[in-house]
Design an enzyme around this catalytic site. Structure first.
Site, PDB file in Angstrom:
ATOM      1  N   LYS A 232       0.849  -1.204   0.000  1.00  0.00           N
ATOM      2  CA  LYS A 232       0.000   0.000   0.000  1.00  0.00           C
ATOM      3  C   LYS A 232       0.883   1.252   0.000  1.00  0.00           C
ATOM      4  O   LYS A 232       0.683   2.151  -0.794  1.00  0.00           O
ATOM      5  CB  LYS A 232      -0.873   0.005   1.240  1.00  0.00           C
ATOM      6  CG  LYS A 232      -1.542   1.332   1.565  1.00  0.00           C
ATOM      7  CD  LYS A 232      -2.453   1.260   2.789  1.00  0.00           C
ATOM      8  CE  LYS A 232      -1.714   1.467   4.078  1.00  0.00           C
ATOM      9  NZ  LYS A 232      -1.437   2.858   4.450  1.00  0.00           N
ATOM     10  N   ASN A 233       1.880   1.278   0.868  1.00  0.00           N
ATOM     11  CA  ASN A 233       2.668   2.511   1.045  1.00  0.00           C
ATOM     12  C   ASN A 233       3.706   2.741  -0.039  1.00  0.00           C
ATOM     13  O   ASN A 233       4.329   3.801  -0.077  1.00  0.00           O
ATOM     14  CB  ASN A 233       3.317   2.532   2.437  1.00  0.00           C
ATOM     15  CG  ASN A 233       2.278   2.704   3.525  1.00  0.00           C
ATOM     16  OD1 ASN A 233       1.091   2.941   3.235  1.00  0.00           O
ATOM     17  ND2 ASN A 233       2.670   2.558   4.772  1.00  0.00           N
TER      18      ASN A 233
ATOM     19  N   CYS B 236      -5.019  13.120  12.363  1.00  0.00           N
ATOM     20  CA  CYS B 236      -5.789  11.883  12.468  1.00  0.00           C
ATOM     21  C   CYS B 236      -5.569  11.395  13.898  1.00  0.00           C
ATOM     22  O   CYS B 236      -4.920  12.061  14.703  1.00  0.00           O
ATOM     23  CB  CYS B 236      -5.311  10.860  11.444  1.00  0.00           C
ATOM     24  SG  CYS B 236      -3.696  10.221  11.837  1.00  0.00           S
TER      25      CYS B 236
ATOM     26  N   ARG C   6      -0.079  15.170  12.476  1.00  0.00           N
ATOM     27  CA  ARG C   6       0.342  14.894  11.096  1.00  0.00           C
ATOM     28  C   ARG C   6       0.523  16.192  10.278  1.00  0.00           C
ATOM     29  O   ARG C   6      -0.114  16.415   9.281  1.00  0.00           O
ATOM     30  CB  ARG C   6      -0.636  13.973  10.384  1.00  0.00           C
ATOM     31  CG  ARG C   6      -1.043  12.722  11.124  1.00  0.00           C
ATOM     32  CD  ARG C   6      -0.015  11.634  11.232  1.00  0.00           C
ATOM     33  NE  ARG C   6       0.380  11.022   9.984  1.00  0.00           N
ATOM     34  CZ  ARG C   6      -0.206   9.950   9.434  1.00  0.00           C
ATOM     35  NH1 ARG C   6      -1.276   9.450   9.998  1.00  0.00           N
ATOM     36  NH2 ARG C   6       0.254   9.427   8.312  1.00  0.00           N
TER      37      ARG C   6
ATOM     38  N   ASP D 142       4.817   1.242  12.275  1.00  0.00           N
ATOM     39  CA  ASP D 142       3.578   0.589  11.828  1.00  0.00           C
ATOM     40  C   ASP D 142       3.421  -0.816  12.400  1.00  0.00           C
ATOM     41  O   ASP D 142       2.356  -1.411  12.287  1.00  0.00           O
ATOM     42  CB  ASP D 142       3.528   0.517  10.299  1.00  0.00           C
ATOM     43  CG  ASP D 142       3.377   1.891   9.685  1.00  0.00           C
ATOM     44  OD1 ASP D 142       3.582   2.030   8.467  1.00  0.00           O
ATOM     45  OD2 ASP D 142       3.065   2.821  10.441  1.00  0.00           O
TER      46      ASP D 142
ATOM     47  N   ARG E 249      -8.643  -0.784   5.238  1.00  0.00           N
ATOM     48  CA  ARG E 249      -7.834   0.197   4.491  1.00  0.00           C
ATOM     49  C   ARG E 249      -6.484  -0.373   4.114  1.00  0.00           C
ATOM     50  O   ARG E 249      -5.895   0.013   3.112  1.00  0.00           O
ATOM     51  CB  ARG E 249      -7.589   1.445   5.355  1.00  0.00           C
ATOM     52  CG  ARG E 249      -8.742   2.382   5.511  1.00  0.00           C
ATOM     53  CD  ARG E 249      -8.290   3.609   6.264  1.00  0.00           C
ATOM     54  NE  ARG E 249      -7.004   4.054   5.765  1.00  0.00           N
ATOM     55  CZ  ARG E 249      -6.087   4.660   6.534  1.00  0.00           C
ATOM     56  NH1 ARG E 249      -6.325   4.869   7.799  1.00  0.00           N
ATOM     57  NH2 ARG E 249      -4.940   5.045   6.033  1.00  0.00           N
TER      58      ARG E 249
HETATM   59  C1  EPZ Z   1       4.062   7.328   6.159  1.00  0.00           C
HETATM   60  O1  EPZ Z   1       3.259   8.338   6.738  1.00  0.00           O
HETATM   61  C2  EPZ Z   1       3.196   6.088   6.128  1.00  0.00           C
HETATM   62  N1  EPZ Z   1       2.022   6.316   5.283  1.00  0.00           N
HETATM   63  C3  EPZ Z   1       2.754   5.736   7.543  1.00  0.00           C
HETATM   64  O2  EPZ Z   1       2.005   4.528   7.470  1.00  0.00           O
HETATM   65  C4  EPZ Z   1       4.002   5.488   8.390  1.00  0.00           C
HETATM   66  O3  EPZ Z   1       3.591   5.246   9.726  1.00  0.00           O
HETATM   67  C5  EPZ Z   1       4.906   6.728   8.350  1.00  0.00           C
HETATM   68  O4  EPZ Z   1       5.224   7.059   6.975  1.00  0.00           O
HETATM   69  C6  EPZ Z   1       6.217   6.506   9.095  1.00  0.00           C
HETATM   70  O5  EPZ Z   1       6.882   5.399   8.573  1.00  0.00           O
HETATM   71  C7  EPZ Z   1       2.148   6.154   3.945  1.00  0.00           C
HETATM   72  O6  EPZ Z   1       3.219   5.861   3.432  1.00  0.00           O
HETATM   73  C8  EPZ Z   1       0.910   6.381   3.120  1.00  0.00           C
HETATM   74  P1  EPZ Z   1       6.053  10.859   8.148  1.00  0.00           P
HETATM   75  P2  EPZ Z   1       3.779   9.890   6.713  1.00  0.00           P
HETATM   76  O7  EPZ Z   1       5.866  12.074   7.307  1.00  0.00           O
HETATM   77  O8  EPZ Z   1       4.448  10.159   5.436  1.00  0.00           O
HETATM   78  C9  EPZ Z   1       6.058  14.219  11.468  1.00  0.00           C
HETATM   79  C10 EPZ Z   1       0.195   3.100   7.836  1.00  0.00           C
HETATM   80  O9  EPZ Z   1      -0.180   2.584   8.893  1.00  0.00           O
HETATM   81  N2  EPZ Z   1       6.007  15.184  10.338  1.00  0.00           N
HETATM   82  O10 EPZ Z   1       7.313  10.081   8.035  1.00  0.00           O
HETATM   83  O11 EPZ Z   1       2.638  10.750   7.134  1.00  0.00           O
HETATM   84  C11 EPZ Z   1       4.743  13.459  11.587  1.00  0.00           C
HETATM   85  O12 EPZ Z   1       3.793  14.210  12.320  1.00  0.00           O
HETATM   86  C12 EPZ Z   1       0.623   4.556   7.838  1.00  0.00           C
HETATM   87  O13 EPZ Z   1       0.300   2.502   6.731  1.00  0.00           O
HETATM   88  C13 EPZ Z   1       6.109  16.537  10.625  1.00  0.00           C
HETATM   89  O14 EPZ Z   1       6.228  16.936  11.776  1.00  0.00           O
HETATM   90  O15 EPZ Z   1       4.846   9.846   7.893  1.00  0.00           O
HETATM   91  C14 EPZ Z   1       5.158  12.203  12.304  1.00  0.00           C
HETATM   92  O16 EPZ Z   1       5.201  12.458  13.700  1.00  0.00           O
HETATM   93  C15 EPZ Z   1       0.366   5.245   9.165  1.00  0.00           C
HETATM   94  N3  EPZ Z   1       6.043  17.433   9.591  1.00  0.00           N
HETATM   95  C16 EPZ Z   1       6.562  11.944  11.784  1.00  0.00           C
HETATM   96  O17 EPZ Z   1       7.011  13.190  11.199  1.00  0.00           O
HETATM   97  C17 EPZ Z   1       5.906  17.021   8.285  1.00  0.00           C
HETATM   98  O18 EPZ Z   1       5.867  17.890   7.385  1.00  0.00           O
HETATM   99  C18 EPZ Z   1       6.606  10.856  10.706  1.00  0.00           C
HETATM  100  O19 EPZ Z   1       5.772  11.266   9.666  1.00  0.00           O
HETATM  101  C19 EPZ Z   1       5.801  15.641   8.029  1.00  0.00           C
HETATM  102  C20 EPZ Z   1       5.862  14.727   9.064  1.00  0.00           C
END
Ligand code: EPZ
Length: 429
Positions: A37-38, A131, A136, A318, A410
């Site tokens: 998915k990711n 969420c 996020r 995850d 999902r």
């Molecule tokens: C991706 O989410 C994945 N989703 C998530 O999987 C996964 O948990 C996450 O990466 C971490 O590995 C998809 O790929 C669709 P991040 P993403 O940006 O991109 C903070 C699942 O269960 N952050 O690496 O949203 C954020 O708040 C999902 O399949 C900022 O502060 O993750 C978080 O605390 C859930 N500012 C941390 O970084 C930003 O601009 C990691 O977020 C962006 C992120």
């Protein structure tokens, strides 16, 4: 987005229903996971940078994918699905709005922002909002796009971007955000200048996106936590097969660690789960990793161990919820430190309803292993938390009924069929 678009999308969201598991149950057998998915979600977004036909293979049948496909259609693509293959072609020019109703349903919709910027368009994308697992924010995405010359205004819950002045840049991400790395890499394809991204996320799904961008014709040089990208004025099409889903696979491997189980999980790149395998061996499991499988055999009772989630190649956030469920019946105390998201312990309240002994202290969960859990009605609060309740159901005496299962559909294709294949007493109502 008009009413019929919205209704068509809502039909794609599988009805919640309940998922029931009768435990305790040892699992035996082999399961093969579907495509990632990711990895698929950013690749679908990236198809917006080309007018040519793209064929994407090994695409799982998941709600999140269906919603992204509907978003591509709203943004001017024609998308046809045959089994696990998606055929994506340009149908009309990209209208400049990614609507809120859609972005709120699927956070990953924000990944179209990079692709729309690559088209040097002026457009509006709804802010995804938070969420349940955390606020996020997208500050790292926007800071990078600004550095690439995009004019950005945030108002009324929308990001308004004018990317007509997009140019190459050197950008160091404040945090190795997966989504920000993906958005900025796709945006960098919109200029023939060179863009260098430092401190990027290095999850395997990122490498998969880079391979896809290269197959379209971008020049991508990825070295460790930095990547340099040079775009081109026009892109070709691609025929691309996506990797298997390592998080789905990891969830079944953890399920294979419930008492007395013997499970083989078949998927590409099992080496991407080394951090998980190391922890399961610490708990007393026998784990054999081959080129396309992980085989796990489990004693009657696991030893407890501690985990700390971190960006790849650390222990995946995850898989924290499924692993916490497993530790609820291990022998001893396990300390779970969630460092990636600020509110990713929502499943613990539900596990406690089943008799788990868990105390939350800020970003730590202290899990005191108990003999058995007790089946109970529980609610999935998020995708991976939902999966953790299935594992808890296997550890529990009696029937566990999970509601709000739309979270689970999902991200887990045919979870009921797969667990049935492994001998679990599991059904939907
Ligand atoms: C991706 O989410 C994945 N989703 C998530 O999987 C996964 O948990 C996450 O990466 C971490 O590995 C998809 O790929 C669709 P991040 P993403 O940006 O991109 C903070 C699942 O269960 N952050 O690496 O949203 C954020 O708040 C999902 O399949 C900022 O502060 O993750 C978080 O605390 C859930 N500012 C941390 O970084 C930003 O601009 C990691 O977020 C962006 C992120």
């Amino acid at each position: 987005m008009n009413e019929s678009d919205l209704n068509r999308i809502k039909e794609k969201i599988s009805p919640p229903g309940s998922l029931l598991i009768k435990g305790p149950g040892a699992l035996k057998g082999t399961v093969r996971v579907s495509g990632s998915k990711n990895a698929v979600l950013p690749i679908l977004a990236a198809t917006l940078i080309t007018d040519k036909k793209c064929t994407i293979r090994n695409v799982p049948d998941l709600t999140d994918i269906s919603i992204m496909v509907e978003l591509l259609k709203i943004l001017g693509k024609k998308v046809a699905r045959e089994g696990t293959v998606l055929y994506i072609e340009k149908e009309e020019d990209t209208p400049g709005v990614a609507p809120y109703e859609l972005v709120r349903m699927l956070r990953a919709s924000i990944l179209v922002m990079g692709a729309l910027a690559a088209g040097r368009n002026s457009f509006r994308v709804a802010m995804p909002g938070g969420c349940l697992i955390g606020e996020r924010p997208i500050d790292i995405h926007l800071k990078g796009l600004k550095k690439m010359g995009a004019e950005i205004k945030v108002s009324g819950g929308f990001v308004e971007l004018d990317a007509s002045g997009l140019k190459g840049s050197v950008i160091t991400l404040d945090f190795p955000s997966v989504g920000a790395t993906e958005n900025l890499a796709i945006a960098a394809c919109g200029t023939t200048d060179k863009t260098v991204l430092e401190n990027i996320a290095v999850e395997p799904e990122i490498e998969e996106l880079f391979s896809f961008l290269k197959s379209l014709g971008a020049k991508v040089k990825h070295r460790g936590s930095s990547v340099s990208i040079k775009g081109r004025s026009r892109y070709g099409g691609a025929d691309f097969t996506v990797m298997d889903d390592r998080i789905q696979a990891g969830t079944y491997v953890i399920a294979g660690a419930v008492q007395g189980s013997d499970v083989r999980v078949e998927f590409s790149s099992p080496e991407t789960l080394d951090a998980l395998v190391e922890k399961l061996i610490e708990c007393g499991c026998f784990v054999d990793t081959g080129s396309d499988y992980i085989h796990i055999r489990t004693p009657e009772r696991l030893k407890s161990t501690d985990i700390r989630t971190s960006p790849y190649p650390g222990f995946p956030t995850d898989l924290q919820a499924p692993f916490t469920a497993l530790m609820s019946c291990a022998d001893g105390v396990s300390v779970v430190n969630e460092t990636v998201f600020e509110n990713r312990f929502l499943h613990c309240g539900e596990l406690k309803r089943m008799g788990a002994d868990i105390e939350i202290k800020k970003d730590f969960a202290v899990v005191q292993g108990v003999e058995k859990l007790t089946g109970a009605p529980v609610a999935a609060k998020d995708l991976r938390g939902g999966a953790s309740l299935v594992i808890a159901g296997l550890l529990a005496q009696g029937v566990t009924r999970i509601i709000e299962t739309d979270h689970i559909w999902r991200g887990y294709e045919d979870i009921t069929g797969n667990f049935k294949k492994l001998g679990a007493e599991i059904w939907t109502e």
